[in-house]
Design an enzyme around this catalytic site. Structure first.
Site, PDB file in Angstrom:
ATOM      1  CD  GLU A  28      -2.545  -1.504   0.116  1.00 34.94           C
ATOM      2  OE1 GLU A  28      -2.720  -0.732  -0.817  1.00 34.94           O
ATOM      3  OE2 GLU A  28      -2.879  -2.660   0.062  1.00 34.94           O
ATOM      4  CB  ILE A 174      -1.899   4.181  -4.941  1.00 28.28           C
ATOM      5  CG1 ILE A 174      -1.476   3.861  -6.375  1.00 28.28           C
ATOM      6  CG2 ILE A 174      -1.715   5.652  -4.649  1.00 28.28           C
ATOM      7  CD1 ILE A 174      -2.233   4.658  -7.435  1.00 28.28           C
ATOM      8  CG  ASP A 175      -4.522   0.298  -1.604  1.00 28.02           C
ATOM      9  OD1 ASP A 175      -3.474   0.456  -0.967  1.00 28.02           O
ATOM     10  OD2 ASP A 175      -5.655   0.476  -1.130  1.00 28.02           O
ATOM     11  CG  MET A 176      -3.084  -4.748  -7.624  1.00 29.51           C
ATOM     12  SD  MET A 176      -2.997  -6.544  -7.424  1.00 29.51           S
ATOM     13  CE  MET A 176      -4.595  -6.859  -6.668  1.00 29.51           C
TER      14      MET A 176
END
Length: 367
Positions: A28, A174-176
């Site tokens: 994240e 940033i998240d996947m």
């Protein structure tokens, strides 16, 4: 923009150097603390020596210039106090090189993956990451990541023991399944300067999210310490105990209302793992189709089959949490100018909002 928390694994590399490798517990977003990359325990027979020269001599493949840049930006500690370039090390001293992200311990291979480059100069790049792309290799994702794509774009490959990470360092994540903007450092000075801006919370980061429910207020602030959920290691949650977790603040304002869901802009004051997702869930408005935080179930609406089918169609249109890192602003590490970048909503979120507008327009009596 959303780094994870890390367990530290210690390795001895000789020459008195101890490296603590960050083992990522959850992928994240941004800073979670300072991570020790190198530690030098000064030998008993060491004569007094300038710290920048001492580090350059004892850290393989690390230039004196890089050491000086690190010292200038506050990343070198001498006996746990900020060092100066002309600080003198003596027998028994401990020198630590810390950074606000973990040290990787695996090989990065270049892959010819198309990049959506919003801006690029000699010092940095700003890229627009699509949803579904992992940022950093690791934990089952060693290919097809943004870092692999950057390695190809910059023409650099590094092995697992690389000491000098010059391949274009992502100083935040940033998240996947979150889309949007990320800044990439292309040299030492940019890397350290940008990392400091993120650590100081001076970066402008604005996200657009679709959340369940109709928020009462037009704008507000969510403040609460975030830590890993003891009942589910893949989730994070807000803790009221000030001794648990890390301080996190999210500001939001309503952009559009659809009764059952709301479009909001979220401005990050801090950057903790899953911060927006955790904070919105904490106030009872989880992100639309966020499976980890309960958003992939119908949280608001009617009992009618047509509505349930409508929501299912929306989940298929946007098969991930509806979150986009839309705006990114920072001070250029060389020119000193403030740069701001904005990206359009991706197609899946645009189609999702169009579908909701049409639904609300056709069924106003249900809102």
């Amino acid at each position: 923009m959303e780094t994870g928390e890390f367990d530290l694994e210690e390795m001895h590399l000789g020459n008195g150097v101890i490296v603590e490798k960050g083992v990522e517990g959850a992928s994240e977003d941004d800073e979670q603390g300072m991570f020790e990359h190198f530690r030098l325990n000064v030998d008993a027979g060491q004569a007094p020596f300038r710290i920048d020269k001492y580090m350059a001599c004892h850290l393989e493949d690390t230039s004196r210039h890089r050491v000086q840049v690190a010292i200038k930006n506050g990343y070198v500690l001498l006996n746990d106090k900020l060092a100066k370039a002309n600080s003198i090390v003596r027998p028994g001293d401990v020198v630590r090189f810390v950074m606000p992200y973990q040290r990787r311990g695996f090989e990065v291979l270049p892959e010819d993956i198309p990049l959506d480059i919003v801006y690029e100069d000699d010092d940095l790049m700003v890229v627009n990451k699509p949803a579904g792309m992992v940022v950093h290799p690791g934990h089952g994702h060693f290919q097809g990541t943004l870092v692999n794509a950057l390695a190809h774009h910059l023409g650099i490959s590094q092995g697992p023991d690389a000491k000098d990470e010059r391949m274009g360092v992502l100083v935040h994540r940033i998240d996947m399944d979150t889309s949007g903007l990320l800044v990439v450092a292309k040299n030492d000075n940019a890397q350290l300067n940008l990392a400091k801006q993120f650590f100081d919370h001076s970066i402008e980061r604005r996200y657009v999210a679709v959340v369940w429910g109709n928020l009462k207020e037009e704008e507000g602030t969510i403040s609460g310490n975030i830590a890993r959920d003891p009942n589910d290691r893949l989730r994070f949650r807000v803790f009221e105990d000030p001794e648990i977790g890390k301080h996190a603040v999210t500001h939001y304002r309503v952009l559009e209302r659809f009764g059952f869901v709301t479009v909001v802009e979220c401005r990050l004051e801090t950057g903790r793992t899953h911060q927006i997702r955790v904070h919105m869930n904490h106030i009872g408005h989880p992100l639309f189709n966020d499976s980890r935080y309960g958003g992939s179930e119908i949280r608001k609406g009617t009992i009618y089959a047509k509505y349930k089918q409508f929501i299912q169609n929306c989940f298929e249109i946007c098969p991930r949490q509806a979150l986009h890192a839309k705006t990114l602003g920072f001070v250029h590490p060389v020119s000193g100018k403030f740069l701001q970048f904005d990206s359009e909503l991706p197609e899946d979120m645009t189609r999702l909002l169009e579908r909701w507008r049409k639904y609300v327009g056709n069924m106003p009596e249900e809102i």
